[in-house]
Design an enzyme around this catalytic site. Structure first.
Site, PDB file in Angstrom:
ATOM      1  CG  ASN A   1      -4.188   4.593   0.611  1.00 11.32           C
ATOM      2  OD1 ASN A   1      -5.382   4.334   0.478  1.00 11.32           O
ATOM      3  ND2 ASN A   1      -3.752   5.724   1.161  1.00 11.32           N
TER       4      ASN A   1
ATOM      5  CE  LYS B   1      -3.579   8.153  -1.482  1.00  8.77           C
ATOM      6  NZ  LYS B   1      -2.839   9.393  -1.506  1.00  8.77           N
TER       7      LYS B   1
ATOM      8  CG  HIS C   1      -3.670   8.479   4.432  1.00  6.77           C
ATOM      9  ND1 HIS C   1      -3.812   9.691   3.799  1.00  6.77           N
ATOM     10  CD2 HIS C   1      -2.780   7.763   3.706  1.00  6.77           C
ATOM     11  CE1 HIS C   1      -3.026   9.700   2.725  1.00  6.77           C
ATOM     12  NE2 HIS C   1      -2.389   8.541   2.648  1.00  6.77           N
TER      13      HIS C   1
ATOM     14  CD  GLU D   1      -4.849  11.353   0.747  1.00 11.15           C
ATOM     15  OE1 GLU D   1      -5.624  10.382   0.647  1.00 11.15           O
ATOM     16  OE2 GLU D   1      -3.820  11.474   0.050  1.00 11.15           O
TER      17      GLU D   1
ATOM     18  CD  GLU E   1       1.591   7.410   3.386  1.00 14.79           C
ATOM     19  OE1 GLU E   1       1.718   6.751   2.357  1.00 14.79           O
ATOM     20  OE2 GLU E   1       0.508   7.879   3.768  1.00 14.79           O
TER      21      GLU E   1
ATOM     22  N   GLY F   1       1.346  11.988  -3.530  1.00 12.96           N
ATOM     23  CA  GLY F   1       0.624  12.339  -4.751  1.00 12.96           C
ATOM     24  C   GLY F   1       1.255  13.473  -5.539  1.00 12.96           C
TER      25      GLY F   1
ATOM     26  CB  SER G   1       5.827  10.232  -4.985  1.00 17.18           C
ATOM     27  OG  SER G   1       4.859  11.259  -4.927  1.00 17.18           O
TER      28      SER G   1
END
Ligand code: PGA
Length: 249
Positions: free
Chosen positions: A9, A11, A94, A96, A166, A172, A212
């Site tokens: 991904n 991003k 996702h 985010e 996730e 991250g 991660s």
């Protein structure tokens, strides 16, 4: 035996020209015939990326799409725009997008339905916050996300879906979930799919862990009974992604 699927991904990283460079660097490193490899890249680089991976086993995915067919949705991208250029996968929901772009379980469900209508494979994301984990409601929360995401999705389509678990606190942060934590939730997701559909669907659906993931953690994570690969952010932009894809070598 489910085939592993390892997706990057990207991003909001890499320009189209940087995409060409990164793909040429990663191409020789991600050659593993045992797994499906997907690069999910920014919309503006999809065409470039599809061109750059020709002749390899890498598939290209989008990071988002709209749930309507077409129309007055300035700035949005539709499912048939993606399939028209050869996109095969699309990340849906996702964390985010949920956090910064107001996506909800309901919009996730609409997007999953639209993706299947156009023959795209959705990578459906779910995951709890640190507070939810500490409050002991992780599994309840994830089950709700999954149940709503799959509302009205046919059993045939559900079998083809990919789910990415996730935990938000692991994205991250360099703080990867323990293999036990990741396996526990992926197993619960599979049980939830069995409840909604049947055991055959639960056995067919692929569930990734994300948060991660690195070359150092991939082998142990992907060896778990219910973890069928990974959704990889930061490390997918680096040569380390080659180690993740070749976790079994
Ligand atoms: P990360 O991101 O690997 O950088 O934690 C994962 C993701 O957000 O998909």
């Amino acid at each position: 035996m489910r085939r592993k699927i390892i997706a990057g991904n990207w991003k909001m990283n890499k320009t189209p020209s940087e995409t060409v460079t990164l793909i040429s660097e990663l191409k020789p490193l991600v050659d593993n015939k045992d797994v499906d490899v997907v690069f999910c890249v920014p919309a503006i680089s999809l065409t470039t990326a599809i061109e750059a991976v020709k002749g390899t086993n890498i598939q290209i995915g989008a990071e988002n799409m709209h749930f309507e067919e077409s129309g007055a949705y300035t700035g949005e991208i539709s499912a048939n725009m993606l399939t028209d250029i050869g996109v095969k996968y699309v990340i849906i929901g996702h964390s985010e997008r949920r956090e910064y772009f107001a996506e909800t379980n309901e919009t996730v469900n609409k997007k999953v339905l639209k993706a299947f209508e156009h023959g795209l494979t959705p990578i459906v994301c779910c995951g709890e916050t640190l507070t939810q984990r500490e409050q002991g409601v992780t599994i309840d929360f994830i089950r709700q996300q999954i149940k709503i995401a799959f509302l009205n999705v046919s059993v045939e389509n559900a079998k083809k879906a990919v789910i990415a678990y996730e935990p938000i606190w692991a994205i991250g942060t360099g703080k990867v979930a323990t293999t036990e934590q990741a396996q526990e939730v992926c197993k619960a997701i599979r049980e939830c799919i069995a409840e909604i559909y049947d055991q055959a669907t639960a056995d067919a659906i692929r569930i990734q862990y994300g948060g991660s993931v690195s070359g150092a953690s991939a082998a142990e994570l992907f060896a778990q009974a219910d973890i069928d690969g990974g959704l990889v952010g930061g490390a997918s932009l680096k040569p380390d992604f080659g180690k993740i894809v070749n976790y079994n070598k």
